[in-house]
Write a protein that holds these residues in place. Sequence first.
Motif, PDB file in Angstrom:
ATOM      1  N   SER A  61       0.832  -1.202   0.000  1.00 34.68           N
ATOM      2  CA  SER A  61       0.000   0.000   0.000  1.00 34.68           C
ATOM      3  C   SER A  61       0.865   1.251   0.000  1.00 34.68           C
ATOM      4  O   SER A  61       0.580   2.221  -0.688  1.00 34.68           O
ATOM      5  CB  SER A  61      -0.924  -0.003   1.221  1.00 34.68           C
ATOM      6  OG  SER A  61      -1.671   1.173   1.286  1.00 34.68           O
ATOM      7  N   ASP A  65       1.206   4.325  -2.690  1.00 35.78           N
ATOM      8  CA  ASP A  65       1.173   5.747  -2.374  1.00 35.78           C
ATOM      9  C   ASP A  65       2.326   6.472  -3.063  1.00 35.78           C
ATOM     10  O   ASP A  65       2.176   7.605  -3.534  1.00 35.78           O
ATOM     11  CB  ASP A  65       1.258   5.949  -0.854  1.00 35.78           C
ATOM     12  CG  ASP A  65      -0.034   5.555  -0.166  1.00 35.78           C
ATOM     13  OD1 ASP A  65      -0.007   5.389   1.070  1.00 35.78           O
ATOM     14  OD2 ASP A  65      -1.059   5.424  -0.852  1.00 35.78           O
ATOM     15  N   THR A  68       1.271   6.785  -6.650  1.00 38.17           N
ATOM     16  CA  THR A  68       0.198   7.782  -6.801  1.00 38.17           C
ATOM     17  C   THR A  68       0.738   9.197  -6.642  1.00 38.17           C
ATOM     18  O   THR A  68       0.425  10.090  -7.427  1.00 38.17           O
ATOM     19  CB  THR A  68      -0.898   7.529  -5.751  1.00 38.17           C
ATOM     20  OG1 THR A  68      -1.419   6.210  -5.934  1.00 38.17           O
ATOM     21  CG2 THR A  68      -2.021   8.545  -5.898  1.00 38.17           C
ATOM     22  N   GLY A  69       1.575   9.432  -5.612  1.00 43.24           N
ATOM     23  CA  GLY A  69       2.110  10.771  -5.396  1.00 43.24           C
ATOM     24  C   GLY A  69       2.970  11.239  -6.551  1.00 43.24           C
ATOM     25  O   GLY A  69       2.867  12.371  -7.000  1.00 43.24           O
ATOM     26  N   PRO A  84       1.221  12.068  -0.398  1.00 44.54           N
ATOM     27  CA  PRO A  84       1.265  10.599  -0.244  1.00 44.54           C
ATOM     28  C   PRO A  84       2.678  10.066  -0.422  1.00 44.54           C
ATOM     29  O   PRO A  84       3.111   9.163   0.287  1.00 44.54           O
ATOM     30  CB  PRO A  84       0.313  10.092  -1.327  1.00 44.54           C
ATOM     31  CG  PRO A  84      -0.549  11.248  -1.661  1.00 44.54           C
ATOM     32  CD  PRO A  84       0.278  12.464  -1.438  1.00 44.54           C
ATOM     33  N   TYR A  85       3.457  10.663  -1.378  1.00 50.06           N
ATOM     34  CA  TYR A  85       4.817  10.197  -1.629  1.00 50.06           C
ATOM     35  C   TYR A  85       5.692  10.457  -0.408  1.00 50.06           C
ATOM     36  O   TYR A  85       6.409   9.565   0.074  1.00 50.06           O
ATOM     37  CB  TYR A  85       5.352  10.909  -2.859  1.00 50.06           C
ATOM     38  CG  TYR A  85       6.838  10.702  -3.097  1.00 50.06           C
ATOM     39  CD1 TYR A  85       7.761  11.646  -2.643  1.00 50.06           C
ATOM     40  CD2 TYR A  85       7.300   9.589  -3.761  1.00 50.06           C
ATOM     41  CE1 TYR A  85       9.115  11.452  -2.850  1.00 50.06           C
ATOM     42  CE2 TYR A  85       8.648   9.395  -3.972  1.00 50.06           C
ATOM     43  CZ  TYR A  85       9.573  10.339  -3.515  1.00 50.06           C
ATOM     44  OH  TYR A  85      10.896  10.153  -3.704  1.00 50.06           O
ATOM     45  N   ALA A  88       4.819   8.205   2.428  1.00 49.28           N
ATOM     46  CA  ALA A  88       5.223   6.814   2.194  1.00 49.28           C
ATOM     47  C   ALA A  88       6.708   6.629   2.447  1.00 49.28           C
ATOM     48  O   ALA A  88       7.143   5.603   2.976  1.00 49.28           O
ATOM     49  CB  ALA A  88       4.866   6.409   0.762  1.00 49.28           C
TER      50      ALA A  88
END
Length: 652
Positions: A61, A65, A68-69, A84-85, A88
Motif C-alpha cells: 500500500s 502511495d 500515486t504521489g 502521499p509520496y 510513504a
Amino acid sequence: MNKRPFEFSIFKRAYLGIAACAALLLAVGGVTIWSHLKSTDAFKWVRHTQEVKLAISRLFSVMQDVETGARGFVLTGQDQFLEPYESAITHIRDDLRELRKATADNPRQQDRLDALEVLVNTRLTTARELIDTRRNMGLEAAMECVQTGAGKRAMDDIRLAIHEIDSEESRLQDYHDQSAKSRAMTTTVSMCMAVVLILANAIGAFVRMNRDFNSLRRAHDELEHRVEQRTADLATANRTLQAEVEERARNVAELRERESRFRAVFETATDAILTIDERGNIESANAAALQMFGYSSDQIIGHNVKKLMPEPFRSEHDQYLANYRSTGRRRIIGIGREVSGRRYDDSVFPIELAIGEANLGDRRIFTGIIRDVTKRKSDEEALRTAHDELERRVEERTEELERSNRDLEQFAYVASHDLQEPLRMVASYMQLLERRYKDRLDADAAEFIQFAVDGTVRMKLLIGDLLAYSRVGSKGKAPEPTDCETVFEHAVANLAAAIAESNARVTHDPLPTVMADESQLVQLLQNLIGNAVKYRATDRTPEIHVSAQRRNDEWLFAVRDNGIGIESQYADRIFVIFQRLHARNEYSGTGIGLAVCKRIVERHDGKIWMESEPENGATFYFTIPQDREISNEESEGAYQPHRDLVGGGFAR
C-alpha cells in the motif's frame, strides 16, 4: 464364613476400578496437556504468519502511495500531490525492518526480502528522478520518462516479489493452521476416548457391585430404565435427524434461489462475463460477451479462450496456464488490468479484464469480467489533448498578463512621479499670485484662486497615493523575520497625533513574528488603525483592538473597532481603488488606502476582508502565511505613502 472373602473381592474390585480410573485420568491429562501445548504453539505461528502478511500488505500500500504521489505531481506539478509520496517515504524503511524482523527465522524469506529491498530502492530512485525531472525540466520531459516504462516494470517486479513472499506466508499459515487443527482434534479424540474408557470402567464397576449387592429385580428395573433412556435418546436423535433433513431442504431451496439470481445477473450484466476451466476452455458466456466479440454461443462454448485474444496476449496466456499448473502461482487472479481482445472479424480493441477463481469440488474454474474501454481510451486521449492545449493557453495568457501588469505598474509610477512637478509649479504660482495681487483682486477672484490651490493640493495627494499604490509591487523589500509587536508600535507612533486628538484607546494581544516586508506591514496596520480612528462614532470613545491567532499554516490578524460600521453590501467595494462611501466634505481622503492594504496583503500571499454592521463597528481580517516568502521584484526600498494618513488618503 464366606462373608470376608466376598467383601474382600468387592473392595478389591472397587480399588482396582478406582486405580484404573486414576491411571486413565493421568494418561489423558498428560496427552491433553501435550496436545494443548502443541496447539498453542501452532496457533502462535498462525498469528505470526498473519502479522507478516499484514506487514506485506502495508508495504505494498505504501509503494502504491509512492506511485500515486509521483504520478499526481507529474500530471499537475503541484507539491500537494507529493503528500502521499513524502508520507510513504517515512514508512517504507520501518515496514521493511518489521518484515525482516518478523521473518528472521526463515532464510528463504530473508533472501526474498533482500531482493525486494533492492527493487523498492530502485523504484524510489526512479520516482525521485521523475519528480526532479518534472520540477526542473517540465511535464514533457517527465512524460518521456514515464513512457519508458521503467516505473511500471519496477512496480511489476515489486508486485511479483511481494506476491512470492505472501505466497510463502500463506503456505506456512496453511501448514500451521492444519497443524493446530490436528492437535485440537487429537486433544478432543483423546479426551473423548478417556471419558468413554472412564465411564465404561465406572459403569462396569457399578454393574458388578450392584450385581453383588442387588437382587435380580433391581437388575431387571435397571434394565428397563436403560431401555426407556435409550428409547428417549432414539426419539431425540430422530427429531434431530428430521431437523437436519428440513434444514438441508431449506439450504437446497436457498441454493437454487441463489443460482437463479446469479443466472439473472449473469445474463443481464452489461459487462461481458466468461467462465473457463483449468485448460482455458470456455464453459459459459453471457449475452454481453457474445455481442462484444461478435460470436454466437455455439462458436465459442467449448473453445479455448485464446480465440478471443490477439498476440502477444495469446502466447502469454499459454505460458501463464503452464506456470500456474506447475507452481500454483497466481499472478493476475484478483487484479484488474488492461489488455486487448479480438472480435469475430479479427478487429482488435482495448478491454479491461478482471479474473476471479473458484473451487467447485475437485475442479477449479476461472471467471473473467470484461469491459470494452474503447470509448474511454478515446475520451482520455481527447481529454489529454484538451488539457495540454489549455495549459499552453493558460501559460501564454499568464505571461501576457504578467507583462501587462509590469507595464501598467511602470506607467503608473512614471506618470505619478512626472505629474508631481507640474502640479507643484501650478500650486506655487497660484499661491504667489494670491500673495502679490491679494489687494488688487476682488472676493470672487480670491475664492477662485483658493479653489485652484485646493484642487492642486488634492491632485498632489491623489498622485502621491497613486504612486504609493504602484510601489507596493515594484518597490517592496525582501521578506525577513518581522516582529509584529514592533510593527504595531511603529504604526501607533505614526498615528500618535490622530489618536491623541480623538482620545482613542488602541490595544493589542500578543503578536507573532512572521516573514514579511516590515515597512509594508507597518503601513498595513497604520492604514487600518487610521481608518478606525477616522470613522469613529461621535457618541462613544473610540476603541481599537489588534489580535492574531494561528490557523493551520497561516496567521489570522484582526483589527476591530467600535466606529460607525459599514453596510455589508459594500464589503468588496471598499477595497477597490478610488471607491469612496462618503462625500469629501464628510471625511477626507482619496479612496486608495484600503486598496493599498489589499495589495500589500496579496503581495504576502494572504487575503483581506471585512465584517461589519452599521453603528456596531467593523472588523478587518487579513492573513499572512507562516513560513512562505513573499514575491520580491527588484527591491529598491519600500515605498513611502503620504504622511497625512488620517486626513489625507485612506478613506474607505
